[in-house]
Design a protein around this motif. Structure first.
Motif, PDB file in Angstrom:
ATOM      1  N   LEU A  53     -85.405   2.199  15.599  1.00 27.48           N
ATOM      2  CA  LEU A  53     -85.271   2.410  14.152  1.00 27.48           C
ATOM      3  C   LEU A  53     -85.119   3.894  13.835  1.00 27.48           C
ATOM      4  O   LEU A  53     -84.054   4.311  13.419  1.00 27.48           O
ATOM      5  N   ARG A  54     -86.187   4.678  13.988  1.00 28.99           N
ATOM      6  CA  ARG A  54     -86.135   6.143  13.887  1.00 28.99           C
ATOM      7  C   ARG A  54     -87.232   6.650  14.805  1.00 28.99           C
ATOM      8  O   ARG A  54     -88.248   5.971  14.990  1.00 28.99           O
ATOM      9  N   MET A 112     -91.993   3.418  14.479  1.00 30.50           N
ATOM     10  CA  MET A 112     -92.839   2.289  14.892  1.00 30.50           C
ATOM     11  C   MET A 112     -94.263   2.755  15.197  1.00 30.50           C
ATOM     12  O   MET A 112     -95.231   2.124  14.785  1.00 30.50           O
ATOM     13  N   LYS A 143     -96.880   3.086  12.536  1.00 29.99           N
ATOM     14  CA  LYS A 143     -97.505   1.867  11.997  1.00 29.99           C
ATOM     15  C   LYS A 143     -98.501   1.259  12.989  1.00 29.99           C
ATOM     16  O   LYS A 143     -98.987   0.145  12.786  1.00 29.99           O
ATOM     17  N   GLU A 185     -93.430  10.691   9.962  1.00 31.20           N
ATOM     18  CA  GLU A 185     -93.255   9.280   9.579  1.00 31.20           C
ATOM     19  C   GLU A 185     -94.519   8.726   8.923  1.00 31.20           C
ATOM     20  O   GLU A 185     -94.438   7.885   8.032  1.00 31.20           O
ATOM     21  N   GLY A 193     -91.269  16.500   5.292  1.00 30.11           N
ATOM     22  CA  GLY A 193     -89.956  16.561   5.919  1.00 30.11           C
ATOM     23  C   GLY A 193     -89.693  15.463   6.931  1.00 30.11           C
ATOM     24  O   GLY A 193     -90.420  14.467   6.999  1.00 30.11           O
ATOM     25  N   ALA A 194     -88.623  15.659   7.713  1.00 26.41           N
ATOM     26  CA  ALA A 194     -88.231  14.678   8.723  1.00 26.41           C
ATOM     27  C   ALA A 194     -87.503  15.404   9.841  1.00 26.41           C
ATOM     28  O   ALA A 194     -87.039  16.536   9.654  1.00 26.41           O
ATOM     29  N   ILE A 233     -84.318  15.139  12.299  1.00 29.03           N
ATOM     30  CA  ILE A 233     -83.065  14.412  12.482  1.00 29.03           C
ATOM     31  C   ILE A 233     -82.353  14.905  13.747  1.00 29.03           C
ATOM     32  O   ILE A 233     -82.835  15.819  14.419  1.00 29.03           O
ATOM     33  N   ARG A 234     -81.199  14.282  14.053  1.00 29.20           N
ATOM     34  CA  ARG A 234     -80.466  14.617  15.282  1.00 29.20           C
ATOM     35  C   ARG A 234     -80.186  16.115  15.366  1.00 29.20           C
ATOM     36  O   ARG A 234     -79.845  16.751  14.374  1.00 29.20           O
ATOM     37  N   TYR A 287     -85.700  18.822   8.784  1.00 32.33           N
ATOM     38  CA  TYR A 287     -85.039  18.774   7.476  1.00 32.33           C
ATOM     39  C   TYR A 287     -86.056  18.523   6.370  1.00 32.33           C
ATOM     40  O   TYR A 287     -86.976  17.711   6.529  1.00 32.33           O
TER      41      TYR A 287
END
Lengths: 79, 226
Positions: free
Chosen positions: B59-60, B64, B67, B96, B102-103, B105-106, B149
């Motif tokens: 997913l990202r 997972m 959670k 997450e 933020g996050a 990314i690639r 990001y």
């Protein structure tokens, strides 16, 4: 019923895979293809007897809790 | 009082052993290894979420793992003002969960980066106390999604609250890049507002022993213990 959820990076975020795909397609002669961005499609089944409101509520909730990271992604339920 | 710590292992973690050795060797205290399905966490001073590819990055990256059952306890640990360090995949998991802004990314150039990189501290916190201003640390990175990001508003918050802990910089080798993965403002690691939670892409647990190329990773644990 089959549900399709389209998840993609928000417009302002660089999507380097799309750029590489674009370069490859251009080099194969598809020179009119531009602004390519790659996303992902999530498909799932929901029971047919579920109400429209409940369907929308459940999908939104699943997207917010897990399927989509709203800092970088946006989603659209197809069909 | 000896320093107690724990490392959480998820399916697909691959730096948990390194993190355990890092803590054992440097803290000389009790170190626990906790499986992600556990529902309790011993009272420790520091928890590490290690690097790797938890749940195959499905997913990202980190989605997972964020959670997993143990995460409730990890959040309680952080809310209790105790230290939490996410390294690489651990950083992705922390964003997450929402403990960090933020996050990730690639990488901008789409390459998996497995090499030494150079970082320096931006704002001081308890994780980088023993590091001097402008001291350049050599610490390895190994990631595909390390491009930090956030939106402009969040970036301003991170700056105003002095939450940027590390930034990539030029090191002693020629031709190395200042910003290896395209992160906004070359951010390599950030903390939460209270500065007890740090996420960083470089791997300090791969730079502490005599058999490593660099021992700069020691400074993070030394900062926490001091």
């Amino acid at each position: 019923m089959r549900i399709k959820i389209l998840v993609r990076l928000k417009g302002q975020i660089l999507e380097p895979q799309g750029k590489v795909i674009e370069q490859s397609l251009n080099s194969l002669g598809f020179t009119e293809f531009s602004n390519i961005r790659q996303g992902k499609l999530i498909e799932l089944d929901l029971p047919d007897n579920i109400s429209k409101e409940e369907k929308v509520q459940k999908i939104d909730s699943a997207c917010k809790k897990l399927l989509v990271n709203d800092i970088i992604e946006e989603y659209e339920v197809l069909g | 009082m000896s320093f107690k710590s724990a490392v959480i292992t998820f399916p697909g973690s691959n730096c948990d052993r390194d993190a355990l050795c890092y803590l054992k060797d440097l803290t000389k205290g009790e170190v626990h290894n906790i499986w992600h399905e556990e529902t309790s966490l011993p009272k420790v001073d520091l928890v590490i979420l290690p690097g790797g590819f938890s749940f195959g990055d499905y997913l990202r990256s980190g989605a997972m793992a964020s959670k997993s059952k143990i995460i409730n306890e990890v959040v309680k640990h952080a809310n209790d003002n105790r230290y939490l360090l996410g390294i690489c995949n651990g950083f992705q998991i922390l964003t997450e969960i929402g403990l960090l802004e933020g996050a990730l990314i690639r990488n901008k150039k789409l390459k998996f980066l497995g090499k030494n990189c150079f970082i320096k501290k931006k704002f001081q916190n308890n994780f980088n106390l023993s590091i001097k201003d402008n001291q350049v640390l050599q610490i390895p990175v190994a990631h595909n999604e390390g491009n930090f990001y956030c939106d402009t508003e969040t970036l301003n918050l991170l700056k105003n609250n002095e939450q940027i802990a590390f930034e990539y910089c030029k090191g002693e080798f020629s031709n190395n890049e200042e910003n290896i993965n395209g992160s906004i403002e070359a951010i390599a690691g950030i903390t939460n507002k209270k500065k007890n939670v740090l996420g960083m892409m470089p791997h300090p647990e791969r730079a502490y022993s005599d058999f490593h190329q660099s021992q700069d990773g020691r400074l993070i644990i030394e900062s926490l213990i001091s």
